[in-house]
Each structure stands twice: as structure tokens, then as C-alpha cells.
Design a protein around this motif. Structure first.
Motif, short mmCIF file in Angstrom:
data_model
loop_
_atom_site.label_atom_id
_atom_site.label_comp_id
_atom_site.label_asym_id
_atom_site.label_seq_id
_atom_site.Cartn_x
_atom_site.Cartn_y
_atom_site.Cartn_z
N MET A 1 75.49 65.52 -13.69
CA MET A 1 76.12 64.24 -13.31
C MET A 1 77.56 64.45 -12.83
SD MET A 1 74.05 61.58 -13.75
CE MET A 1 72.65 62.52 -13.15
N PHE A 3 78.61 65.69 -10.09
CA PHE A 3 78.83 65.29 -8.70
C PHE A 3 78.95 63.77 -8.57
CE2 PHE A 3 74.38 64.34 -8.58
CZ PHE A 3 74.19 63.51 -7.49
N MET A 4 78.28 63.07 -9.50
CA MET A 4 78.39 61.61 -9.45
C MET A 4 79.78 61.18 -9.90
SD MET A 4 74.79 59.91 -10.55
CE MET A 4 74.92 58.36 -9.65
N SER A 10 86.26 59.74 -6.06
CA SER A 10 86.73 59.72 -4.67
C SER A 10 86.56 58.32 -4.07
CB SER A 10 86.01 60.79 -3.84
OG SER A 10 84.89 60.26 -3.19
N LYS B 259 67.16 67.50 -4.62
CA LYS B 259 67.38 68.57 -5.60
C LYS B 259 66.13 68.91 -6.41
CE LYS B 259 72.28 68.62 -6.16
NZ LYS B 259 73.25 67.60 -6.50
N ARG B 402 82.36 55.27 5.58
CA ARG B 402 81.02 55.57 5.13
C ARG B 402 80.02 54.80 5.96
NH1 ARG B 402 81.50 57.66 -0.09
NH2 ARG B 402 83.71 58.00 -0.44
#
Lengths: 415, 415
Positions: A1, A3-4, A10, B259, B402
Motif C-alpha cells: 500500500m 504506492f497508494m 502527491s 500487478k 491528470r
């Protein structure tokens, strides 16, 4: 988690920066909208009072034309040489050449010179000067806030949009016009939000202060048909050629005037006399803003078949001998009257095509097809959207990479 | 007068070239519009017939979901690996990476795979596949005519616009969407005319062939007020955050799915089972296109407060395990339902804000504020223009750089 978590962090940081920038620019946009809207209202009030005052003595008042042009020349030459020429063009030049730097003295000088030019019957527009007033005010605001060049440019673009919005009476089209007119083939998306807000606020301010806009007799109810669409495209070809003619007449007359070697005051005087002679020959409808003729055309009433050809001659003489003003009202004049001409030639509905011409010649001459289409929706209702868009886009393509504004930068070819 | 002769000659030559290019592109645009409009109609016909057929056996038909996703995966993997992923994204990629080259086999495969995915209840959209069909057809036309890369790209952009126009039911917004969606902060003015014509012709063709569009209960009659405008801007902040959430959920689920190391068919099967479980928990409204829920929201009826949060989960699972389809219908679902949620929270008119959310979340997620605003005018009438524009532009700024389409190229920052 992990990366989450990182992605969440960010996003949070990004949103923080966005919100800061958002609130800063919403605040600036509202401020610019209120101030420019109020200044535009003052300009319009003085302008209309002066025109009405002088018109009381009409048609004799027109003999003031040569003197009026001399005074306008004197004002501009003495106090603000930067304010010479037609309004929008000077604003585009300021944005591209000087990051939007415009001395504040331009504001009162342009206001006064334009009022004088138009009240004595010079043929010119009020939109460009209003954009110049908006740009001058916001440029000074930027200096006050010690803005860097990027922020200054953005704020001045807001001022331009506010100026257009408060004078067009079509706030969204006005705001988009300010974003679309600086380049050919480019919309300034980075100023989209503040310009739009400035435009809306300026329009509301002007409305609250009692500014009244073009009255259109009735909302159009055009029903879409394939044949109508083909006609709209054909009309776009015609309006594109009319825009081209408009551009070329102005350029040719300006070129001729630039080549004459007499001094500026004599030129203004003789130019005024020439306009008087032309007025005797072709009538007084080509003097001044020409609002009455535009309204006649848009209500489907008769106007001279060659009105769209004569108006740019009157306008280019007025502006090239020292008169102050813009060329958008004349462009609307050309568009609406050429629409009537087109309808007469082909036996069509003059009112519908006057309305389409009104926006399509703008799209072709100023290279602003999106703003012109939105203007059609704001002025004539959504039933006319498809026809107006077709005609505007074709006229935009037909006029090529020419422009009533030589300072426009080509960002993207049209085809 | 020599300079006038020269200038006249150059204008004549320029007009000649313009007219040649004009007629060539009007012809091509009409051709593309007719063919893509017909293909889109066929797609929609098969799609709706299949959905109706399967729905007869509802709710038991949903047990077909795992099998359906396996079949969709098989079709795409075997016959057109290029057609994998969601529609519009693949089209944007093809334009930027391969000058718009799309193999014709993509057209039938995408059509079939999308029909299967949606009929068994996969959560996805129909717009992207339709744009892909349009792009595939026009890319083959370009090969047939031996076009160079520049002309091929232009023709494919026309095909994309035609695809959107014939499926949105809002031809102008559809055409502009095709021009605005390829870059962030850029409109392709050089394809404006042919794209617009393709869009209009495709829409007319589809209408003639009997395609029916979203029915909106009643044209909105919003009266402009300052407080309403402030609310519209605030709603833009909310819808921008919703768009951001939508984008991030799709990205996160796609990341997770990428993944996992199980094979594609097992993934499709387990993904289908997971969707069934979610459907049991949260209801079947998140399956399929979700048109009913969108219509409920737009008529101001009650929808679950968190519908806008659940839909992207269903959609991202469907698409990341091998389902075929687009993400625009889900984006409309998210927009309309989040509008109802916003209205409920602040005690406002749910219908008005569902309509505004419908376009504003699109503007934020796909970075297309101009197309979204025009769509509001086409769907809800011109009275809502100012509110919709405000909300769309703010949402566009809030969503940052985004995008639901990672292949979009940043041409101009948003602020």
C-alpha cells in the motif's frame, strides 16, 4: 500500500497548490471584473451621452468631423502615442511585445479620443477601446502588485476579456473572445478560468450600473434541416469572402494613408472632409457606430445592398487619419448588412442570415470561430447554434491567415 | 497601383488553394460522416438489441458476467490486441503514436467485444468504442486514398468526431470533443471544419437510421443570479474533486490488476465473480451502461448518495480484467449522480446540479471544458450556459494535469 500512500500524498500536495492558485486568481478575476466593468460603464455612459448631445444638432453636427479628427489626433499624439490605431490591435501588440505592459494614461486618453471621434460621426467601434481600457487598468493593477511578466500577462488578458464582456453584452463570448483573439488557432486555456470570471463579473457590474445592450427583436427559432445546413455552409463561404474584403480594404486604405506625406493634423482635417463628401454621396448611416443600421439588418429590414462594402471604407479612413476607436462594431455592421445582401440575392430569410453574418464575419475577420459561435447562442438562442457554427467555421477557414489584427500570431494553421 | 495588382494576384492564388482544400475536405468529411454514422448506428442497434435480449432473463442473466468477460478477453487477445483497453484512450494513443493508423479488424472485434461486455452487465461505456470504430474506418479510408500521415491524421480525427457526435446525440459538442480531447489545453483548429461537418453528417445519418438519444424530461429554465453563479463555481470545485477521484480509482484498480500474476482468462473469470459479489452488495444499477440511473439523476430523482463512488469501481474492474468498452458513459453516470449528492448535501435543486455535474465531471476527467459547455447548451438549452461554463471550467482547473486518458498530451498548462 506504499504506492497508494505516496500517490495520496502527491495528490494532496497538488490539490493544495491548485487551491492556492485557484483562490488567488478567483480573487484577482473578481477584482478586475468589478473595476473594468465600472470603467467600461463610465466609458459607455459618456459615449452615449455625447453622441446623443451632438445628434440633437444633426445633420449639421457632422461638419464637426474634420475638427473632431484633428482634436483626436492631438490628444493621442500628445498624451499617449501608444493609444494610436485601433483598440484591439494595440492590445494584442502589447500582450505579444511587452508582456501586456500598457501605461495607465492610455485609459483616459483613449476614452476621450474615442468619445470625440464617435460623437462627431467618425466611423469606428467601441469594443476595442473598451478592451484597451480593461488592459490599461489591469496592467496598472499588475504593477501595483509587483507581478512578474507571466502573472501580468494573465491579469491583462482578464482585463481584455472583462472589457469585451462588458461591452458585447454576451459575457461568455466576450471572455472567450479575449482568449481566442490573441493567436490564430489557439485558445489560452491557462487563463480560461480567471478570464471567464472577469468577464461574467464585469458584465454583471455593467448591467447593475445601468448599461443596456443591443436589443434583439425576438429570439430566433430556426428548425434544423439538411438544406438549411448546406445553405449555412455556403453562407460561410460568402461571409469569409466579405471578411477578407473587409480586411483588405482596411489594409489598403491604411497603406495609402501611410504613404501620403502631409502632416498629421492636415491629414486628419482632409480625412474628415473626405468623409463628409462620402457621407453626402452615400448617406449618413456610415458615420458613427452604425448601431441603427445593425439593428435594422438584424430585424430583417432593408439596408443598402452595398452597405457592407462602404462601411469599411468609412472606417478605414476614420482610423487611418487619426480617429480613435475600434473595428469590431464596424465588423458587426459589415456582417449583419452583408447577411441581408446574401439573403436578398438568393431569396432567403434576411433576418436569419443577418444574424448569421453578424457572427460569421467576426469569426472570419478576427479569427475567433469559437467565441463567435458562443456569441450566436447568447444573442439568438440555441436553435441557431448549428447554422451559426457552420457559417463561422467556414468563414474562419476562408479568410485564410489574414486578420483585421496584424499583430495576431499564427499558432496553428487553419487547414 | 502596382502593389494593389500584386496583392490582388496573391489573394486570388490564395483563395484558389483554399477552395481546393475546402472542397476536398468537405467531400471527405461528408463521406466520413455518412460511413461512420451508419456504422455507429449498426453498433448501437446490435448493442441495444443484445442488451434487451439478455435483460429479459434478468437478474439471472448477470451470472453470465464471468463467462462474458472471458469471451471478450478471448476475442480481443486473439483477433485485435490493439483493441484492448478503453476506447477513447486507444484512439488518442493511435493518433499520437502512429499518426492515426488503426487496423480495420479493430472495428468488428471492438464492436462484438463491447456488445458482449455490456450485455452481460459489464460496467463500461459505448462512446469510446464508437470513436474507435470511427477511427478504424477512416484510417482504412486514408490507406485506400494513399494519404500521407498529415492527411491521415486529419481524416481519423474526423472519424473520431463523427463517432462521438453520432453517439452523444449532441453533434457540435461531439465534434468539438474529438478536437479537444487529444491534447490538454489545445483545440485542433486545423481540423475544425471537417470534424464539425463529419460530426453533423454522422449525427444526421444516425438519426435518419433511427438511432434515439437520451431523453431529457424538460428543458431547464435557470434564471441567472449572482448567488447561483457562486454556487456553480463551488459545484465546479466539488465536481473537479469527483473527477479526480474517478481518475484515481480507475488508475489504482488498473495498477492492482496489472500487478496480479494470474493469466488473462482466469483474471477475467475472477473479475466477473468479484463484480457479481459487488452487485449483490450494492445493487445491479452499477452493471452495464447505467442509462436508467443517469436518467433518474437528470430528472432530479433519488439515487444512492455514494453512487458516484461505486460506479468507477465497477467500471475499472470490468475494463482491467478484459472487458471491452469506454469510460464516458460511466463518467456521465458519475457526473449526474454526484450532482444529486451535491444538491442533497447543500439543499439545492437536484435536477439542475445533476445536469451541471453531467458535463462538469466530463470537463474535469477528460479535460474538455469547451466541448462540455457546448454539450450543456445542446442538451439543456441556453439558459444554463453560464452556470455550466463556470462549473466546467473550475472542474477542469481542479482536476489538474491528470486525465482518464493517460495518452493525452499536455499542450498548455491549466493555470
Amino acid at each position: 500500500m506504499n504506492f497508494m500512500r505516496k500517490s495520496l500524498l502527491s495528490i494532496t500536495a497538488e490539490i493544495g497548490i491548485l487551491f492556492y492558485s485557484l483562490f488567488k486568481w478567483i480573487f484577482l478575476a473578481i477584482l478586475a471584473g468589478v473595476v473594468v466593468g465600472a470603467a467600461a460603464s463610465l466609458f459607455l455612459l459618456i459615449l452615449h451621452e455625447s453622441i446623443d448631445f451632438v445628434l440633437k444638432y444633426s445633420p449639421w453636427s457632422f461638419v464637426l468631423l474634420p475638427a473632431g479628427l484633428v482634436v483626436s489626433t492631438y490628444l493621442v499624439k500628445t498624451f499617449a502615442p501608444d493609444a494610436a490605431g485601433h483598440g484591439t490591435e494595440k492590445v494584442i501588440e502589447a500582450i505579444h511585445m511587452r508582456s501586456g505592459r500598457i501605461p495607465i494614461v492610455v485609459v483616459p486618453v483613449k476614452l476621450l479620443a474615442t468619445v470625440i471621434t464617435l460623437s462627431v460621426g467618425g466611423s469606428a467601434g467601441k469594443e476595442g477601446p473598451c478592451a484597451q481600457i480593461g488592459a490599461g487598468i489591469t496592467s496598472s493593477m499588475a504593477s501595483l502588485f509587483r507581478f512578474n511578466d507571466i502573472d501580468r500577462k494573465k491579469l491583462v488578458v482578464c482585463g481584455i476579456s472583462a472589457g469585451f464582456a462588458s461591452i458585447f453584452g454576451t459575457p461568455i463570448a466576450g471572455a472567450i473572445f479575449g482568449l481566442e483573439v490573441l493567436f490564430i488557432g489557439q485558445v489560452l486555456y491557462d487563463v480560461l478560468l480567471p478570464s471567464f470570471i472577469s468577464g461574467m463579473v464585469a458584465f454583471q457590474t455593467a448591467s447593475l450600473l445601468g448599461v443596456e445592450y443591443f436589443k434583439f427583436p425576438v429570439e430566433l427559432h430556426a428548425t434544423f434541416s439538411e438544406s438549411g445546413f448546406v445553405l449555412a455552409i455556403a453562407s460561410g463561404v460568402f461571409f469569409g469572402l466579405v471578411a477578407l474584403l473587409h480586411i483588405e480594404i482596411i489594409k489598403a486604405v491604411e497603406g495609402l494613408s501611410g504613404k501620403t506625406s502631409i502632416g498629421p493634423y492636415k491629414k486628419a482635417f482632409y480625412g474628415g472632409c473626405l468623409l463628409l463628401v462620402l457621407g453626402l454621396l452615400f448617406g449618413t448611416r456610415y458615420f458613427g457606430l452604425g448601431t441603427e443600421t445593425i439593428e435594422q439588418a438584424l430585424s430583417g429590414k432593408d439596408v443598402p445592398l452595398l452597405a457592407f462594402f462602404l462601411k469599411p471604407i468609412f472606417t478605414s479612413i476614420t482610423l487611418s487619419v487619426g480617429g480613435s476607436g475600434g473595428i469590431l462594431t464596424p465588423t458587426f455592421f459589415v456582417g449583419a448588412t452583408s447577411g441581408v445582401t446574401f439573403a436578398k440575392i438568393f431569396g432567403l430569410d434576411p433576418m436569419l442570415f443577418a444574424c448569421i453574418g453578424f457572427v460569421a464575419v467576426l469569426a472570419g475577420a478576427a479569427n475567433t470561430p469559437i467565441a463567435a459561435t458562443i456569441m450566436a447562442v447568447e444573442l439568438f438562442g440555441s436553435s441557431v447554434t448549428a447554422y451559426a457554427a457552420a457559417s463561422c467555421i467556414v468563414a474562419f477557414v476562408i479568410s485564410g491567415h489574414r486578420s483585421v489584427y496584424p499583430s495576431q500570431i499564427l499558432a496553428r494553421p487553419k487547414s
